[in-house]
Design a protein around this motif. Structure first.
Motif, mmCIF file in Angstrom:
data_model
loop_
_atom_site.group_PDB
_atom_site.id
_atom_site.type_symbol
_atom_site.label_atom_id
_atom_site.label_comp_id
_atom_site.label_asym_id
_atom_site.label_seq_id
_atom_site.Cartn_x
_atom_site.Cartn_y
_atom_site.Cartn_z
ATOM 1 N N ILE A 121 1.072 -1.020 -0.645
ATOM 2 C CA ILE A 121 -0.036 0.320 -0.228
ATOM 3 C C ILE A 121 0.660 1.708 0.025
ATOM 4 N N ARG A 122 1.761 1.205 0.481
ATOM 5 C CA ARG A 122 2.192 2.680 0.880
ATOM 6 C C ARG A 122 3.773 2.728 -0.706
ATOM 7 N N LYS A 123 3.708 1.721 -1.087
ATOM 8 C CA LYS A 123 4.575 1.573 -1.791
ATOM 9 C C LYS A 123 3.629 2.405 -3.546
ATOM 10 N N ALA A 124 3.044 1.600 -3.790
ATOM 11 C CA ALA A 124 1.591 2.064 -4.950
ATOM 12 C C ALA A 124 1.339 3.390 -4.256
ATOM 13 N N GLY A 125 1.251 3.645 -3.541
ATOM 14 C CA GLY A 125 -0.060 5.176 -3.026
ATOM 15 C C GLY A 125 -0.956 5.056 -3.376
ATOM 16 N N ALA A 126 -1.213 3.650 -2.899
ATOM 17 C CA ALA A 126 -2.057 3.124 -2.792
ATOM 18 C C ALA A 126 -3.726 3.884 -1.426
ATOM 19 N N VAL A 127 -4.668 3.269 -1.509
ATOM 20 C CA VAL A 127 -5.804 3.790 -0.440
ATOM 21 C C VAL A 127 -6.671 2.575 -0.323
ATOM 22 N N ALA A 128 -6.224 2.365 1.541
ATOM 23 C CA ALA A 128 -7.049 1.238 1.932
ATOM 24 C C ALA A 128 -7.693 1.359 3.161
ATOM 25 N N LYS A 129 -8.638 0.684 4.059
ATOM 26 C CA LYS A 129 -9.053 0.733 5.126
ATOM 27 C C LYS A 129 -8.998 -0.287 5.799
ATOM 28 N N ARG A 130 -8.724 -0.509 7.025
ATOM 29 C CA ARG A 130 -8.467 -2.230 7.813
ATOM 30 C C ARG A 130 -9.239 -2.376 8.234
ATOM 31 N N LEU A 131 -10.067 -3.574 7.729
ATOM 32 C CA LEU A 131 -11.389 -3.921 8.998
ATOM 33 C C LEU A 131 -11.379 -5.169 9.871
ATOM 34 N N ASP A 132 -12.036 -5.958 10.230
ATOM 35 C CA ASP A 132 -11.822 -6.581 11.418
ATOM 36 C C ASP A 132 -12.749 -7.326 10.552
ATOM 37 N N ASP A 133 -12.560 -8.738 10.870
ATOM 38 C CA ASP A 133 -13.217 -9.988 10.399
ATOM 39 C C ASP A 133 -14.815 -9.637 9.712
ATOM 40 N N VAL A 134 -15.171 -9.807 10.965
ATOM 41 C CA VAL A 134 -16.683 -9.365 10.393
ATOM 42 C C VAL A 134 -17.326 -8.393 9.738
ATOM 43 N N ALA A 135 -16.806 -7.416 10.049
ATOM 44 C CA ALA A 135 -17.371 -6.379 9.184
ATOM 45 C C ALA A 135 -16.637 -6.385 7.484
ATOM 46 N N LEU A 136 -15.530 -7.017 7.778
ATOM 47 C CA LEU A 136 -14.464 -7.932 6.082
ATOM 48 C C LEU A 136 -16.247 -8.160 5.185
ATOM 49 N N TYR A 137 -16.393 -9.073 6.016
ATOM 50 C CA TYR A 137 -17.484 -10.197 6.277
ATOM 51 C C TYR A 137 -18.977 -9.538 5.333
ATOM 52 N N ASP A 138 -18.887 -9.214 6.564
ATOM 53 C CA ASP A 138 -20.409 -8.160 5.767
ATOM 54 C C ASP A 138 -21.056 -7.248 5.154
ATOM 55 N N LYS A 139 -19.804 -6.511 4.909
ATOM 56 C CA LYS A 139 -19.341 -5.296 4.228
ATOM 57 C C LYS A 139 -19.428 -6.272 2.018
ATOM 58 N N THR A 140 -18.475 -6.613 2.453
ATOM 59 C CA THR A 140 -17.806 -7.185 0.976
ATOM 60 C C THR A 140 -19.066 -8.060 0.835
ATOM 61 N N ALA A 141 -20.829 -8.791 1.318
ATOM 62 C CA ALA A 141 -21.149 -9.611 1.238
ATOM 63 C C ALA A 141 -21.986 -7.265 0.347
ATOM 64 N N VAL A 142 -22.462 -6.788 1.657
ATOM 65 C CA VAL A 142 -23.095 -6.046 1.022
ATOM 66 C C VAL A 142 -22.881 -5.576 -0.818
ATOM 67 N N LEU A 143 -21.559 -5.475 -0.729
ATOM 68 C CA LEU A 143 -21.108 -5.235 -1.863
ATOM 69 C C LEU A 143 -21.275 -5.574 -3.144
ATOM 70 N N LEU A 144 -21.145 -7.082 -2.944
ATOM 71 C CA LEU A 144 -21.714 -8.455 -4.249
ATOM 72 C C LEU A 144 -23.265 -8.184 -4.148
ATOM 73 N N ASP A 145 -23.976 -7.887 -2.552
ATOM 74 C CA ASP A 145 -25.576 -7.763 -3.140
ATOM 75 C C ASP A 145 -26.011 -6.943 -4.355
ATOM 76 N N LYS A 146 -25.721 -5.862 -4.072
ATOM 77 C CA LYS A 146 -25.752 -4.281 -4.750
ATOM 78 C C LYS A 146 -25.080 -4.728 -6.659
ATOM 79 N N GLY A 147 -24.286 -5.172 -6.711
ATOM 80 C CA GLY A 147 -23.560 -6.172 -7.746
ATOM 81 C C GLY A 147 -22.630 -5.119 -8.499
ATOM 82 N N PHE A 148 -21.473 -5.038 -7.014
ATOM 83 C CA PHE A 148 -20.031 -4.869 -7.205
ATOM 84 C C PHE A 148 -19.365 -6.385 -7.728
ATOM 85 N N ILE A 149 -18.086 -6.394 -8.678
ATOM 86 C CA ILE A 149 -17.401 -6.932 -8.581
ATOM 87 C C ILE A 149 -16.295 -6.787 -7.375
ATOM 88 N N VAL A 150 -15.577 -8.116 -6.755
ATOM 89 C CA VAL A 150 -14.571 -7.674 -5.821
ATOM 90 C C VAL A 150 -14.012 -8.323 -6.178
#
Length: 612
Positions: free
Chosen positions: A386-415
């Protein structure tokens, strides 16, 4: 401690694996490190990885196993040219100098390469089909099984039936070059405009667009009458007047094939007309017929209730599904890296159990650790990327990560989903995967054209919670390695017109035929992967989160790469792929990336001219 390195190399899909006291510790294909698809070079990066993974030095390696016998292969080459002479002079002049200069001295070449790692141990050379057989039997959960190996060609063998019993593998039947089911299928792969040794799965995916019509029945008859003489036991003879692969520089005698089938070979990237789709359907039917006869013979010869399979043809998951449904055997096991890469596994196991005569312990569900045998990357590694690429990211705990990813998939996004150890073999199984919602009617088209940059006819595989597989598919056994095709249950199908099979290619491709449209092929099938909490905890948790949100426990799972590139290996590979496609979100471990948040200068263009 005895440590054995298994190697496959110098043809295609080179790989290295490390076996310690009979257990697979690590395995990887060279292509994942070099980023050269189907890389055939000496697997120096893969060897470096497996040594590092185990914390070993070269001096710790007891034996090295190479997956075939080069001298016998050279013997076959010479005898074949002699048998077909004066045909093949051009090919002979091209091939022989390479052998005389390099391949005949394989042991010396291997020694020189291995010495760079400090490996000076004995090198052993199991035969090619023994390596395939060993790769299927020894990691299987069965003490006794019949072993079927089918591929293009090894040294002489193209098909073998063996009996595996504890530590022994005994050859029962063998079919030899030039009569090869793998090469027959590859000949049609070539004739339909796809690349040999990499396009066979495209031919398999194209086959359902063919129709059981007068033309396909004619094609099947022509194949059986002129190209292949099939016997009741599954053995067969090819009419070599129609093939050039034995001594020529191409697969088929194009003049004779054009006269026989009434159409010329399709040019790569040329128009896919119905004739080529029907040709794909015809050879798939013939292939399945031969395999089912071979399986019946294997049962008759062995009396075993367990069947295990390897070799490139064992990756024909449509045929595998029909073999499983035949009911000939109680249990089935297919090596997930059934092609040449998996030969490295079998070579190492052959040394352990046959050469060293070490006892075997059967593991449940198998000895492949879910095929999650490649490199993994720490949270620190991802932070550094992340540092080398100058990327932007946020660290989530496991439960939040699974729930957020599930919501985005349900909305038609590709992960893009990147977790844990990279998979060994041709399939992404939830650690290097691109995920999407199978209920989205436009998803198959979007994934093919805007993410994978590949042919529009290509289907996508469903991943399902193992406990729910029978709810969605006509399948009552686990399919952890995505090697079985099964039909979608009737309740998830939508009604289609009576003339559906007469639809044109594009009409059939985009017809709304299923509640799970994105993973339902035109013949209402899917290449199923089942997931358990034990096999892949994080992927299972995501599937559970998606099910709790939507009531659907199925996701689209396709490999994390674009056409022409290997599956991603490192966080850097994943981020590059993410930024050069229309993937919406990326998950690396617990780090979450949104495309819209990334610096515009990180966007990369794919050079589509380089895509095969």
């Amino acid at each position: 401690m005895k440590a054995i390195i298994g190697i496959s190399a110098y043809y295609h899909d080179s790989a290295a694996i490390l076996l310690i006291d009979g257990c697979i510790v690590a395995a990887a294909q060279e292509e994942r490190f070099t980023r050269k698809k189907h890389d055939s070079s000496f697997p120096k990066h893969a060897i470096a990885y497996v040594l590092q993974e185990a914390g070993l030095d070269g001096k710790d390696i007891s034996y090295v196993a190479f997956y075939e016998k080069p001298f016998i292969k050279f013997e076959r080459l010479l005898e074949t040219y002699h048998a077909f002479a004066p045909k093949g002079l051009q090919s002979f002049v091209k091939a022989i100098p390479v052998w005389i200069k390099d391949k005949l001295y394989m042991k010396r070449i291997l020694k020189k390469e291995l010495e760079t790692f400090g490996i000076c141990s004995k090198i052993l050379f199991p035969e090619h089909h023994l390596s395939h057989a060993a790769s299927a039997f020894y990691p299987s959960p069965y003490e006794e099984a019949v072993v079927l190996t089918v591929d293009g060609v090894g040294e002489w063998a193209t098909t073998t039936i063996c009996r595996g019993n504890k530590e022994t593998i005994t050859l029962l039947r063998e079919l030899q070059f030039p009569h090869s089911l793998g090469l027959l299928y590859s000949a049609f792969t070539y004739y339909c405009g796809f690349r040999v040794n990499s396009g066979e799965y495209k031919l398999m995916g194209l086959a359902p667009y063919g129709m059981l019509s007068e033309r396909t029945l004619q094609y099947i008859s022509l194949i059986k009458d002129f190209l292949v003489d099939i016997r009741e036991d599954g053995s067969f003879l090819l009419n070599m007047d129609y093939f050039d692969y034995a001594t020529g520089l191409k697969m088929t005698n194009n003049r004779k094939w054009t006269k026989l089938f009434g159409l010329p070979p399709r040019k790569p990237e040329g128009e896919l007309t119905q004739e080529y789709m029907d040709m794909a359907y015809a050879i798939q039917q013939v292939t399945e017929e031969i395999l089912l006869k071979l399986v019946a013979t294997a049962k008759q010869l062995s009396g075993c209730e367990n069947l295990v399979m390897a070799g490139g043809v064992a990756l024909n998951c449509v045929a595998n599904g029909k073999i499983q449904r035949s009911g000939l055997f109680e249990n089935y096991y297919i090596q997930p890296a059934a092609g040449d890469a998996g030969g490295a596994i079998g070579a190492a196991f052959a040394v352990w159990h046959i050469y060293l005569q070490e006892k075997r312990t059967c593991e449940k569900p198998d000895g492949m650790s879910g095929a999650y045998l490649g490199p993994s990357f720490s949270d620190k590694d991802i932070r550094n990327m992340i540092r080398k690429a100058g990327a932007v990211a946020k660290r989530l705990d496991d439960v939040a990560l699974y729930d957020k990813t599930a919501v985005l998939l349900d909305k038609g996004f590709i992960v893009g989903w990147f977790q844990g150890c990279m998979e060994f073999g041709p399939r992404a199984l939830g650690n290097r995967s691109i995920l999407a919602d199978p209920r989205n009617t436009d998803m198959q088209k979007k994934l093919n054209l805007k993410i994978k940059y590949r042919e529009s006819f290509r289907p996508f595989a469903p991943t399902v919670l193992e406990e729910d597989v029978a709810r969605y598919f006509e399948l009552d056994v686990p399919s952890p390695y995505m090697l079985l095709v099964a039909e979608i249950k009737p309740e998830y199908r939508l009604a289609v017109p009576d003339d559906y099979n007469d639809f044109s290619y594009f009409e059939k491709l985009y017809y709304h035929r299923s509640v799970l449209q994105a993973i339902t092929h035109v013949d209402f099938t899917g290449r199923v992967q089942t997931v358990t909490e034990l096999s892949n905890f994080r992927y299972y948790a995501l599937l559970k989160a998606f099910k709790e949100l939507t009531g659907c426990s199925v996701l689209v799972n396709t490999s994390f790469n674009v056409r022409g590139e290997p599956i991603v290996c490192t966080p850097e590979d994943a981020y590059t792929c993410f930024m050069s496609t229309e993937i919406d979100f990326l998950v690396l471990g617990n780090w979450f990336f949104c495309k819209n948040d990334q610096p515009k200068e990180n966007i990369k263009e794919i050079n589509k001219e380089l895509i095969d």
